[in-house]
Design a protein around this motif. Structure first.
Motif, PDB file in Angstrom:
ATOM      1  N   ALA A 231      -5.863  -1.902 -12.595  1.00 40.05           N
ATOM      2  CA  ALA A 231      -5.515  -0.476 -12.570  1.00 40.05           C
ATOM      3  C   ALA A 231      -6.362   0.197 -11.500  1.00 40.05           C
ATOM      4  CB  ALA A 231      -5.775   0.181 -13.928  1.00 40.05           C
ATOM      5  N   GLY A 232      -5.944   1.415 -11.120  1.00 43.60           N
ATOM      6  CA  GLY A 232      -6.791   2.213 -10.243  1.00 43.60           C
ATOM      7  C   GLY A 232      -6.141   2.625  -8.944  1.00 43.60           C
ATOM      8  N   GLY A 233      -6.912   3.362  -8.175  1.00 43.68           N
ATOM      9  CA  GLY A 233      -6.464   3.844  -6.882  1.00 43.68           C
ATOM     10  C   GLY A 233      -7.659   4.152  -6.008  1.00 43.68           C
ATOM     11  N   TYR A 234      -7.401   4.732  -4.845  1.00 43.21           N
ATOM     12  CA  TYR A 234      -8.492   5.016  -3.916  1.00 43.21           C
ATOM     13  C   TYR A 234      -8.157   6.214  -3.052  1.00 43.21           C
ATOM     14  CZ  TYR A 234      -5.638   3.261  -0.084  1.00 43.21           C
ATOM     15  OH  TYR A 234      -4.635   3.114   0.837  1.00 43.21           O
ATOM     16  N   VAL A 235      -9.203   6.813  -2.513  1.00 42.13           N
ATOM     17  CA  VAL A 235      -9.091   7.766  -1.411  1.00 42.13           C
ATOM     18  C   VAL A 235     -10.106   7.328  -0.365  1.00 42.13           C
ATOM     19  CG1 VAL A 235      -8.232   9.742  -2.722  1.00 42.13           C
ATOM     20  CG2 VAL A 235     -10.698   9.354  -2.568  1.00 42.13           C
ATOM     21  N   ALA A 236      -9.787   7.562   0.915  1.00 49.48           N
ATOM     22  CA  ALA A 236     -10.691   7.178   1.996  1.00 49.48           C
ATOM     23  C   ALA A 236     -10.461   8.095   3.179  1.00 49.48           C
ATOM     24  CB  ALA A 236     -10.468   5.716   2.403  1.00 49.48           C
ATOM     25  N   GLY A 237     -11.525   8.347   3.929  1.00 54.08           N
ATOM     26  CA  GLY A 237     -11.402   9.209   5.102  1.00 54.08           C
ATOM     27  C   GLY A 237     -12.683   9.953   5.387  1.00 54.08           C
ATOM     28  N   ARG A 238     -12.554  11.224   5.791  1.00 54.29           N
ATOM     29  CA  ARG A 238     -13.722  12.056   6.036  1.00 54.29           C
ATOM     30  C   ARG A 238     -14.533  12.197   4.758  1.00 54.29           C
ATOM     31  NH1 ARG A 238     -11.461  17.473   8.517  1.00 54.29           N
ATOM     32  NH2 ARG A 238     -12.924  18.256   6.957  1.00 54.29           N
ATOM     33  N   GLU A 239     -15.856  12.140   4.881  1.00 54.18           N
ATOM     34  CA  GLU A 239     -16.713  12.136   3.696  1.00 54.18           C
ATOM     35  C   GLU A 239     -16.531  13.392   2.842  1.00 54.18           C
ATOM     36  OE1 GLU A 239     -21.404  11.269   2.555  1.00 54.18           O
ATOM     37  OE2 GLU A 239     -20.792  11.517   4.645  1.00 54.18           O
ATOM     38  N   ASP A 240     -16.420  14.556   3.493  1.00 53.35           N
ATOM     39  CA  ASP A 240     -16.285  15.790   2.717  1.00 53.35           C
ATOM     40  C   ASP A 240     -14.950  15.848   1.986  1.00 53.35           C
ATOM     41  OD1 ASP A 240     -15.019  16.011   5.267  1.00 53.35           O
ATOM     42  OD2 ASP A 240     -14.969  18.194   5.086  1.00 53.35           O
TER      43      ASP A 240
END
Length: 406
Positions: A231-240
């Motif tokens: 299960a699960g997901g992610y976000v990634a990119g600019r730290e803020d």
């Protein structure tokens, strides 16, 4: 059987090229694992609030490097890719802002999030966030001319849906995404470029943050989970922006520092290691499916020898009975629940009834082989994923026979 043998022979050079790409992407994963010195001590989880989870913190760093991003948050608390996308949108947008979708109508499950369907559930529109979309051209392409004048001072975020979803269009390549970002930033450098990255991870040798995208989100029971993440997901990119998204997942002030991993760290790391190989097998399956059904006279998207931009293969079957028969055949050749018969039914987040074949080890996993489609004209079935292309070949034999009898 003869059609499958012919397809395998014709596609052999493409399969070889896919293996080369798998090797390249696996190198990226191994480089990140080495840089952050991943060891068995990272497999231990923590309980309660999830404070000071070394494995989770290291996985975030590894994932960010693989994605070409400043930061990432990989969390089992994300229910789905739609949930991760929703957290990203609500984290970045505020009342009075505008969101612009640049690849036509978004995926069905985002319609209620935006406020295009349903009411009273706290959609973006209910929070005073306006929405526009740039429709595709008559050829199903990005309206590049319209995009070049579409951004205003009010446009806080541009939504870029990488995969075709349930629409008959080409999914976006990394080069397409790069061109969109360049156009948007030239008009308003402060506009956030956000990519729904579902089904697109490890398809090419770069990910959207590497070409200037500010934030991406996706599901772990799709490509990056390697078919074993539960299960699960992610976000990634600019730290803020990653922190803003995780503040919607948890709470302001907690953000990315919370969330126990429930002893899932080993599987999360191992799934990421397996992901390039599993994606490669799925891509082979899309070429095989496309080739066979194109030879049988059906419209397919993408075409057999076209480069792949996600792990989805669409076939226009033209009738509800063929759509149901196809999905039932795939279910019969699934490792789990082969005795079940898919029937059209409602599903939360979707407008149309769906028929789904998904005999997968992880419930709802589309990195394993599955097939589904909305029961609406022109009755298109969408095949996704696959742990090995040989399984897909066996299932296709049954599907061809099933629709021939309708």
């Amino acid at each position: 059987m003869e059609q499958l043998k012919e397809a395998e022979q014709e596609l052999f050079p493409i399969f070889s090229g896919i293996d080369t790409q798998v090797k390249h992407n696996l190198q990226r994963v191994l480089d990140a694992f080495r840089r952050y010195r991943v060891g068995t001590h990272h497999f231990a989880g923590v309980t309660g609030y999830g404070h000071d989870d070394l494995g989770r913190q290291t996985l975030d760093q590894v994932f960010a490097e693989i994605m070409g991003a400043e930061a990432a948050a990989v969390r089992v608390q994300f229910v789905s890719g739609t949930h991760a996308i929703t957290c990203a949108l609500f984290g970045c947008l505020r009342p009075g802002d505008e969101m612009l979708a640049v690849a036509g109508t978004p995926y069905d499950t985002l319609e209620e999030v935006i406020g295009l369907r349903g009411q009273g559930q706290g959609s973006l529109l209910e929070f005073g966030i306006s929405y526009r979309q740039l429709d595709l051209t008559s050829e199903g392409k990005i309206d590049w001319e319209g995009l070049n004048t579409a951004i205003t001072a009010k446009t806080r975020l541009v939504l870029i849906q990488r995969s075709c979803g349930y629409s008959w269009r080409s999914s976006l390549s990394i080069s397409d995404i790069e061109q969109i970002v360049q156009s948007v930033k030239q008009q308003n450098p402060n506009t956030i470029c956000f990519v729904d990255n579902c089904y697109g991870e490890f398809i090419e040798t770069r990910e959207p943050p590497a070409v200037g995208v500010d934030l991406i989100a996706g599901s772990l029971i799709k490509n990056p989970g390697g078919t074993i993440v539960q299960a699960g997901g992610y976000v990634a990119g600019r730290e803020d922006l990653v922190e803003a998204a995780t503040c919607r997942l948890t709470a302001p002030g907690i953000g990315s520092s919370g969330g126990a991993t429930f002893d899932q760290n080993r599987i999360l790391f191992q799934g990421l290691f397996l992901a390039p190989q599993m994606v490669g097998e799925a891509i082979k399956g899309t070429h095989l499916t496309s080739y066979i059904f194109h030879q049988l006279g059906y419209r397919v998207n993408p075409l057999p020898f076209e480069p792949r931009r996600d792990v989805i293969q669409a076939i226009e079957l033209g009738s509800p009975n063929k759509l149901i028969a196809f999905c039932r055949a795939i279910q019969q050749y699934s490792p789990i629940g082969s005795y079940l018969e898919p029937v059209p039914a409602e599903m939360p987040g979707y407008e149309s009834h769906l028929v789904m074949a998904g005999g997968t080890f992880i419930d709802g996993s589309t990195s394993e082989f599955s097939a589904d489609g909305p029961l609406r004209e022109p009755y298109i079935v969408f095949c996704q994923g696959g742990t090995h292309w040989t399984h897909i070949a066996l299932a296709l034999e049954a599907a061809i026979e099933a629709i021939a009898q309708v």
